[in-house]
Design an enzyme around this catalytic site. Structure first.
Site, mmCIF file in Angstrom:
data_model
loop_
_atom_site.group_PDB
_atom_site.id
_atom_site.type_symbol
_atom_site.label_atom_id
_atom_site.label_comp_id
_atom_site.label_asym_id
_atom_site.label_seq_id
_atom_site.Cartn_x
_atom_site.Cartn_y
_atom_site.Cartn_z
ATOM 1 N N ARG A 224 15.473 17.965 -15.726
ATOM 2 C CA ARG A 224 16.411 17.494 -14.699
ATOM 3 C C ARG A 224 17.739 18.216 -14.898
ATOM 4 O O ARG A 224 18.128 18.538 -16.036
ATOM 5 C CB ARG A 224 16.646 15.980 -14.822
ATOM 6 N N HIS A 272 13.620 23.254 -7.282
ATOM 7 C CA HIS A 272 12.846 22.084 -7.725
ATOM 8 C C HIS A 272 11.394 22.233 -7.257
ATOM 9 O O HIS A 272 10.838 21.352 -6.596
ATOM 10 C CB HIS A 272 13.459 20.783 -7.180
HETATM 11 P P1 NDP Z 1 6.852 11.960 -20.659
HETATM 12 O O1 NDP Z 1 7.463 10.618 -20.541
HETATM 13 O O2 NDP Z 1 5.398 12.077 -20.849
HETATM 14 O O3 NDP Z 1 7.563 12.771 -21.856
HETATM 15 C C1 NDP Z 1 8.906 12.686 -22.111
HETATM 16 C C2 NDP Z 1 9.160 13.268 -23.480
HETATM 17 O O4 NDP Z 1 10.575 13.272 -23.717
HETATM 18 C C3 NDP Z 1 8.530 12.453 -24.599
HETATM 19 O O5 NDP Z 1 8.012 13.306 -25.584
HETATM 20 C C4 NDP Z 1 9.701 11.649 -25.140
HETATM 21 O O6 NDP Z 1 9.598 11.292 -26.506
HETATM 22 C C5 NDP Z 1 10.812 12.646 -24.967
HETATM 23 N N1 NDP Z 1 12.111 11.970 -24.957
HETATM 24 C C6 NDP Z 1 12.594 11.045 -24.110
HETATM 25 N N2 NDP Z 1 13.828 10.641 -24.477
HETATM 26 C C7 NDP Z 1 14.127 11.331 -25.600
HETATM 27 C C8 NDP Z 1 15.248 11.351 -26.476
HETATM 28 N N3 NDP Z 1 16.294 10.572 -26.276
HETATM 29 N N4 NDP Z 1 15.193 12.181 -27.539
HETATM 30 C C9 NDP Z 1 14.113 12.953 -27.775
HETATM 31 N N5 NDP Z 1 13.019 12.995 -26.978
HETATM 32 C C10 NDP Z 1 13.033 12.185 -25.907
HETATM 33 O O7 NDP Z 1 7.322 12.779 -19.360
HETATM 34 P P2 NDP Z 1 6.600 13.989 -18.637
HETATM 35 O O8 NDP Z 1 6.249 14.995 -19.646
HETATM 36 O O9 NDP Z 1 5.539 13.481 -17.757
HETATM 37 O O10 NDP Z 1 7.796 14.504 -17.683
HETATM 38 C C11 NDP Z 1 9.007 14.952 -18.231
HETATM 39 C C12 NDP Z 1 10.038 15.180 -17.137
HETATM 40 O O11 NDP Z 1 9.733 16.362 -16.402
HETATM 41 C C13 NDP Z 1 10.117 14.127 -16.037
HETATM 42 O O12 NDP Z 1 10.821 12.989 -16.477
HETATM 43 C C14 NDP Z 1 10.854 14.868 -14.942
HETATM 44 O O13 NDP Z 1 12.240 14.726 -15.105
HETATM 45 C C15 NDP Z 1 10.462 16.322 -15.179
HETATM 46 N N6 NDP Z 1 9.605 16.849 -14.110
HETATM 47 C C16 NDP Z 1 10.056 17.912 -13.356
HETATM 48 C C17 NDP Z 1 9.283 18.465 -12.373
HETATM 49 C C18 NDP Z 1 9.743 19.654 -11.604
HETATM 50 O O14 NDP Z 1 9.105 20.028 -10.611
HETATM 51 N N7 NDP Z 1 10.789 20.327 -12.029
HETATM 52 C C19 NDP Z 1 7.950 17.929 -12.058
HETATM 53 C C20 NDP Z 1 7.556 16.842 -12.914
HETATM 54 C C21 NDP Z 1 8.365 16.322 -13.889
HETATM 55 P P3 NDP Z 1 8.447 10.287 -27.009
HETATM 56 O O15 NDP Z 1 7.163 11.066 -26.857
HETATM 57 O O16 NDP Z 1 8.795 10.030 -28.409
HETATM 58 O O17 NDP Z 1 8.487 9.086 -26.106
HETATM 59 C C1 OXD Z 2 8.807 14.837 -10.769
HETATM 60 C C2 OXD Z 2 9.430 15.940 -10.048
HETATM 61 O O1 OXD Z 2 9.513 14.086 -11.465
HETATM 62 O O2 OXD Z 2 8.757 16.517 -9.180
HETATM 63 O O3 OXD Z 2 7.590 14.683 -10.666
HETATM 64 O O4 OXD Z 2 10.575 16.280 -10.327
#
Ligand code: NDP
Ligand code: OXD
Length: 309
Positions: A224, A272
């Protein structure tokens, strides 16, 4: 019982057809047409206007149109007593794996430098590291990062991952917590940011984090825009250690036309577009969760409201 879709700019016909195929007995409505709020039991939404979800008295579950849920957390009237599901979907994941692999390989094979040489019609073969000599680090090691890491494994990159809680992932050197973060950053020739945007992660990619990267590093931010401090990123490109950045997400979207990112020679901007929520895949994913709910089972992707993801 009915499903309500809210996502501006989407082609509703494709979603109506996809849900009709998956859940023929569940009436489908969208917020661009008249619907009975009392009939809505499941909402599938992206950036719902404040109060939309609170206006649905019989809502049983909120299904995010994306993996990220900060667009829901922004709703001051978000009902907090019903389950919220983030999207964990094969179509979305495949898109992210493609995008991250594409950008990783582009930086690994020094394509931005070859473009510059082409512009000045210069014939130079640049020294090339092997994939085994290139370290790719992930900020966030959740569903999408793990899939991206898996997608990069066949090339032989050294893989590193950082998350909130400790992890043990085959072929990935995992770290967590503040010490773990800097340990990982110091080694990340290519840093992929796939964190969710939460109060804990906002502005995390700042001058301190960027300055810990190796000289000549590249950043791929597909998480993000709010994770990155824009001015610090530009400074790190101007004075090092960062050489390049691919930015798919921004604090303000669409990215304003006068934003410095657009014309910066070290930055690649995409709108995006890294991963898409596709009707052919995501309707099946959401339908499966609705069926689980109706059968009294556990839905997949339950959001922890306290953690914010
Ligand atoms: P998940 O919830 O599966 O993974 C999030 C990861 O971030 C986890 O490993 C989590 O740790 C870690 N995390 C969260 N908070 C912290 C912190 N404070 N410190 C360290 N690590 C942290 O999410 P996804 O992988 O499914 O998606 C990730 C992000 O990708 C989405 O939230 C979205 O913003 C973005 N996205 C963007 C897209 C685009 O088109 N650009 C499309 C889809 C998603 P832990 O494993 O320990 O919980
Ligand atoms: C998502 C994105 O969060 O598309 O899936 O950004």
């Amino acid at each position: 019982m009915a499903l309500l879709l809210h996502c501006e700019g989407e082609e509703i016909g494709a979603w109506r057809a996809a849900f009709a195929a998956e859940l023929p007995d569940l009436p489908f409505a969208h917020t661009g047409e008249a619907y009975d709020p009392e009939a809505i039991t499941h909402a599938f939404v992206w950036q719902p206007p404040t109060g939309l979800l609170a206006s649905l008295p019989n809502l049983k579950a909120i299904h995010s149109f994306g993996a990220g849920v900060e667009h829901l957390m922004a709703d001051a009237e978000l009902p907090r007593d019903i389950p919220i599901l983030r999207l964990i979907d094969p179509g979305l994941t495949a898109g992210m794996v493609e995008f991250v692999a594409m950008e990783t390989l582009r930086y690994h094979r020094r394509m931005p430098e070859y473009r510059e040489l082409q512009a000045s019609r210069e014939w130079w073969m640049l020294p090339q590291a092997t994939a085994a000599e290139r370290r790719v680090g992930f900020l966030g090691m959740g569903v999408l990062s793990q899939a991206c890491a898996e997608g990069l494994k066949p090339f032989g990159f050294e893989l590193l991952g950082w998350s909130r809680s400790p992890k043990n992932i085959d072929g990935v050197t995992c770290s967590f917590g503040e010490d773990g973060l800097f340990e990982m950053l110091e080694q990340a020739d290519i840093l992929v940011c796939l964190l969710p945007l939460t109060p804990d992660t906002r502005d995390i990619v700042d001058a301190t984090v960027l300055s810990a990267l190796p000289e000549g590093a590249a950043l791929i931010n597909v998480g993000r825009g709010g994770l990155v401090v824009d001015d610090d990123l530009i400074a790190a490109l101007e004075t090092g250690p960062l050489a390049y950045a691919t930015l798919d997400v921004f604090r303000e979207e669409p990215l304003p036309v006068d934003h410095a990112y657009w014309g910066h020679p070290g930055i690649t901007v995409t709108p995006h577009a890294a991963a898409w929520t596709l009707p052919g895949s995501a309707a099946a994913t959401v339908a499966a969760n609705i069926r689980r709910y109706e059968a009294g089972g556990d839905m997949i992707g339950l959001v922890d409201l306290d953690r914010g993801y």
